[in-house]
Design an enzyme around this catalytic site. Structure first.
Site, PDB file in Angstrom:
ATOM      1  CB  CYS A 150     105.875  58.621  33.276  1.00 20.49           C
ATOM      2  SG  CYS A 150     107.420  58.706  32.387  1.00 20.49           S
TER       3      CYS A 150
ATOM      4  CG  HIS B 157     106.070  54.205  29.769  1.00 21.73           C
ATOM      5  ND1 HIS B 157     104.895  54.894  29.957  1.00 21.73           N
ATOM      6  CD2 HIS B 157     106.980  54.793  30.592  1.00 21.73           C
ATOM      7  CE1 HIS B 157     105.102  55.868  30.848  1.00 21.73           C
ATOM      8  NE2 HIS B 157     106.343  55.839  31.239  1.00 21.73           N
TER       9      HIS B 157
ATOM     10  CB  CYS C  83     107.881  56.139  39.056  1.00 22.27           C
ATOM     11  SG  CYS C  83     108.488  55.415  37.527  1.00 22.27           S
TER      12      CYS C  83
HETATM   13  C1  LIG Z   1     116.584  51.270  27.425  1.00 22.73           C
HETATM   14  C2  LIG Z   1     116.481  51.964  26.065  1.00 22.73           C
HETATM   15  C3  LIG Z   1     117.501  53.120  25.999  1.00 22.73           C
HETATM   16  C4  LIG Z   1     116.782  50.932  24.995  1.00 22.73           C
HETATM   17  O1  LIG Z   1     116.601  51.544  23.745  1.00 22.73           O
HETATM   18  P1  LIG Z   1     116.855  50.715  22.398  1.00 22.73           P
HETATM   19  O2  LIG Z   1     118.255  50.232  22.393  1.00 22.73           O
HETATM   20  O3  LIG Z   1     116.392  51.582  21.296  1.00 22.73           O
HETATM   21  O4  LIG Z   1     115.882  49.490  22.670  1.00 22.73           O
HETATM   22  P2  LIG Z   1     115.205  48.444  21.687  1.00 22.73           P
HETATM   23  O5  LIG Z   1     113.888  48.136  22.258  1.00 22.73           O
HETATM   24  O6  LIG Z   1     115.291  48.920  20.284  1.00 22.73           O
HETATM   25  O7  LIG Z   1     116.120  47.178  21.869  1.00 22.73           O
HETATM   26  C5  LIG Z   1     117.459  47.172  21.413  1.00 22.73           C
HETATM   27  C6  LIG Z   1     117.900  45.763  21.174  1.00 22.73           C
HETATM   28  O8  LIG Z   1     117.954  45.052  22.412  1.00 22.73           O
HETATM   29  C7  LIG Z   1     117.571  43.693  22.186  1.00 22.73           C
HETATM   30  N1  LIG Z   1     116.424  43.376  23.035  1.00 22.73           N
HETATM   31  C8  LIG Z   1     115.522  44.235  23.590  1.00 22.73           C
HETATM   32  N2  LIG Z   1     114.628  43.547  24.325  1.00 22.73           N
HETATM   33  C9  LIG Z   1     114.967  42.259  24.243  1.00 22.73           C
HETATM   34  C10 LIG Z   1     114.428  41.059  24.794  1.00 22.73           C
HETATM   35  N3  LIG Z   1     113.346  41.068  25.595  1.00 22.73           N
HETATM   36  N4  LIG Z   1     115.028  39.905  24.503  1.00 22.73           N
HETATM   37  C11 LIG Z   1     116.108  39.868  23.690  1.00 22.73           C
HETATM   38  N5  LIG Z   1     116.665  40.970  23.141  1.00 22.73           N
HETATM   39  C12 LIG Z   1     116.098  42.141  23.410  1.00 22.73           C
HETATM   40  C13 LIG Z   1     117.265  43.555  20.717  1.00 22.73           C
HETATM   41  O9  LIG Z   1     118.427  43.131  20.044  1.00 22.73           O
HETATM   42  C14 LIG Z   1     116.946  44.967  20.306  1.00 22.73           C
HETATM   43  O10 LIG Z   1     117.221  45.213  18.968  1.00 22.73           O
HETATM   44  P3  LIG Z   1     116.123  44.880  17.793  1.00 22.73           P
HETATM   45  O11 LIG Z   1     114.890  45.665  18.144  1.00 22.73           O
HETATM   46  O12 LIG Z   1     116.772  45.377  16.568  1.00 22.73           O
HETATM   47  O13 LIG Z   1     115.864  43.417  17.841  1.00 22.73           O
HETATM   48  C15 LIG Z   1     115.057  52.535  25.826  1.00 22.73           C
HETATM   49  O14 LIG Z   1     114.145  51.479  25.710  1.00 22.73           O
HETATM   50  C16 LIG Z   1     114.623  53.444  26.936  1.00 22.73           C
HETATM   51  O15 LIG Z   1     115.121  54.565  27.042  1.00 22.73           O
HETATM   52  N6  LIG Z   1     113.664  52.999  27.764  1.00 22.73           N
HETATM   53  C17 LIG Z   1     113.184  53.809  28.861  1.00 22.73           C
HETATM   54  C18 LIG Z   1     112.240  54.850  28.358  1.00 22.73           C
HETATM   55  C19 LIG Z   1     111.958  55.867  29.407  1.00 22.73           C
HETATM   56  O16 LIG Z   1     112.861  56.453  29.986  1.00 22.73           O
HETATM   57  N7  LIG Z   1     110.683  56.102  29.659  1.00 22.73           N
HETATM   58  C20 LIG Z   1     110.290  56.944  30.716  1.00 22.73           C
HETATM   59  C21 LIG Z   1     110.564  56.230  31.964  1.00 22.73           C
HETATM   60  S1  LIG Z   1     109.565  56.700  33.295  1.00 22.73           S
END
Ligand SMILES: CC(C)(COP(=O)(O)OP(=O)(O)OC[C@H]1O[C@@H](n2cnc3c(N)ncnc32)[C@H](O)[C@@H]1OP(=O)(O)O)[C@@H](O)C(=O)NCCC(=O)NCCS
Length: 411
Positions: free
Chosen positions: A92, A367, A397
């Site tokens: 990252c 990100h 990080c």
């Molecule tokens: C956490 C994680 C697993 C979630 O993945 P995901 O379920 O595919 O996430 P999405 O962004 O599609 O959100 C899923 C659902 O949560 C809800 N949601 C997400 N953010 C929201 C918000 N701010 N408010 C309301 N609902 C929200 C929505 O219902 C969304 O579905 P939709 O897009 O169909 O509306 C993923 O974002 C992740 O792995 N993030 C970290 C990435 C990472 O590790 N990067 C390196 C780190 S250093």
């Protein structure tokens, strides 16, 4: 040591990184980067033939992001054939590392004009596509340092710091509100350019599209824990779960509290960024007007299991090299990989949250792994100018327990 001047910084908008949902998912990552290079050349009016090298951060270096995307993007951008390109992976931190290496080339006197940047199309080359599982599947290393997925490390940090779900969600809401306000007020427009479909020339995306300005605390509170199931996965040699593996090194009564969700973790997006660095001689000879200089840089690493704790010490290391204290920094960009990371960094450094990620961060905006460091460096520079301030510190990080940081100072 000679100075490295930042001439300009440009970036694509961040597109939602899910196939069928995002505006950049139809565009090859080489093209995202090539358009970014072209835009940097257009804005700065440099002769691309003078570029000594193009250093590019990209994490998943397979498939469309394999085969040295930096060199291929130089060719795709129609830059002169003699301009080289190198692709690097510091997870990252890759985009900021690329800027730092570009700066080092200039500061050492070995190079005059270097591009540092990054790219990641998380929709087309999903996270973990390289199949390395974080530790390259070396059983000997795995016995010494059993690295767990980052979401579990983030939940472990939240547990150990005693952060509540409400605190993490409040941080996420603030990221969303700040990003929405910044977008409304066009604060990102200095760095942003519109990405075009390379086939038709039509604009594919002109502003960040991941953010959810309608976010509320209630909606955030309703989201399920994202990494609880992963934590229960039996992955150890004797059937230990990933949570148990992490807890063996950092024992906590009551186990890991799984508090990170899709709402308070960084978003999966596509994007690219590039920063142009030049020597004083080049600046003088070509009448360029630098926007800032690199004041110091640092890399530092801590424990690879809890993994995401290094930004505070990395920032301190960079500040020591610059002869500065945390209080001397006007604006901070601390990558919002997960809400617990900037919250812990703010706590450890004792800094004012009002100076941190003032235009939101990766929770709201996404990100794009290899690009983020270069993106947020540009965001910090734009905001320093808007506010008439002098210095910013950018830090991220990084997997494996690492951190990277850069201090920039306006001219
Ligand atoms: C956490 C994680 C697993 C979630 O993945 P995901 O379920 O595919 O996430 P999405 O962004 O599609 O959100 C899923 C659902 O949560 C809800 N949601 C997400 N953010 C929201 C918000 N701010 N408010 C309301 N609902 C929200 C929505 O219902 C969304 O579905 P939709 O897009 O169909 O509306 C993923 O974002 C992740 O792995 N993030 C970290 C990435 C990472 O590790 N990067 C390196 C780190 S250093």
């Amino acid at each position: 040591m000679a100075d490295a001047y930042i001439i300009d910084a440009v970036r694509t908008p961040r597109g939602r990184g899910k196939k069928g949902k995002g505006s950049l998912t139809g565009i090859h990552p080489q093209e995202l980067l090539a358009q970014t290079l072209q835009e940097l050349g257009r804005r700065t009016q440099i002769d691309a033939a003078d570029v000594d090298d193009v250093v590019v951060g990209v994490v998943s270096q397979v498939g469309e992001q394999g085969s040295n995307i930096a060199r291929n993007a130089v060719l795709a951008a129609d830059w002169p054939l003699h301009v080289g390109g190198v692709s690097l992976n510091r997870y990252c931190g890759s985009g900021l590392q690329a800027v730092n290496f570009a700066a080092m080339g200039v500061m050492s006197g070995a190079q005059e004009l270097v591009v540092g940047g990054g790219v990641e199309s998380m929709s087309r080359v999903p996270m973990n596509s390289d199949g390395g599982e974080g530790d390259g599947m070396n059983p000997h290393l795995r016995r010494k340092h059993p690295q767990v997925p980052q979401g579990i490390s983030a939940d472990l940090i939240a547990t150990m710091e005693g952060f509540s779900r409400e605190e993490l969600d409040a941080f996420a809401l603030r990221s969303q509100r700040r990003a929405a306000e910044a977008q409304r007020e066009c604060r990102f427009s200095r760095s942003l350019f519109a990405v075009r479909d390379p086939e038709t020339g039509a604009v594919a995306l002109e502003k960040d599209e991941f953010l959810r300005p309608e976010t509320t605390m209630e909606a955030l509170a309703g989201l399920p824990a994202a990494f609880e199931a992963a934590g229960a996965h039996a992955a150890g040699p004797n059937g230990e779960t990933l949570d148990q593996i992490a807890l063996a090194r950092f024992p906590r009564e009551g186990g890991i509290r799984h508090l990170h969700t899709a709402g308070n973790s960084s978003g999966i997006v596509d994007g690219a960024a590039a920063v142009l660095l030049a020597s004083e001689e080049y600046v003088r000879a070509h009448g360029l007007r630098p926007r800032a200089r690199i004041r110091s840089m640092a890399v530092f690493a801590e424990d690879p299991v809890i993994m995401l704790t290094a930004p505070a010490e990395t920032a301190r290391k960079a500040l020591r090299k610059a002869g500065m204290q945390p209080a001397d920094v006007d604006l901070w960009e601390i990558n919002e990989a997960f809400a617990a990371v900037p919250l812990q960094t703010i706590r450890r450094l004792g800094i004012d949250p009002e100076r941190v990620n003032v235009n939101g961060g990766a929770i709201a905006l996404g990100h794009p792994l290899g690009a983020t460091g270069a993106i947020i460096l540009g965001t910090a520079l734009d905001e320093l100018e808007r506010r008439g301030l002098a210095t910013a510190l950018v830090t991220l990080c990084i997997a494996g327990g690492q951190g990277v940081a850069t201090v920039i100072e306006r001219i």
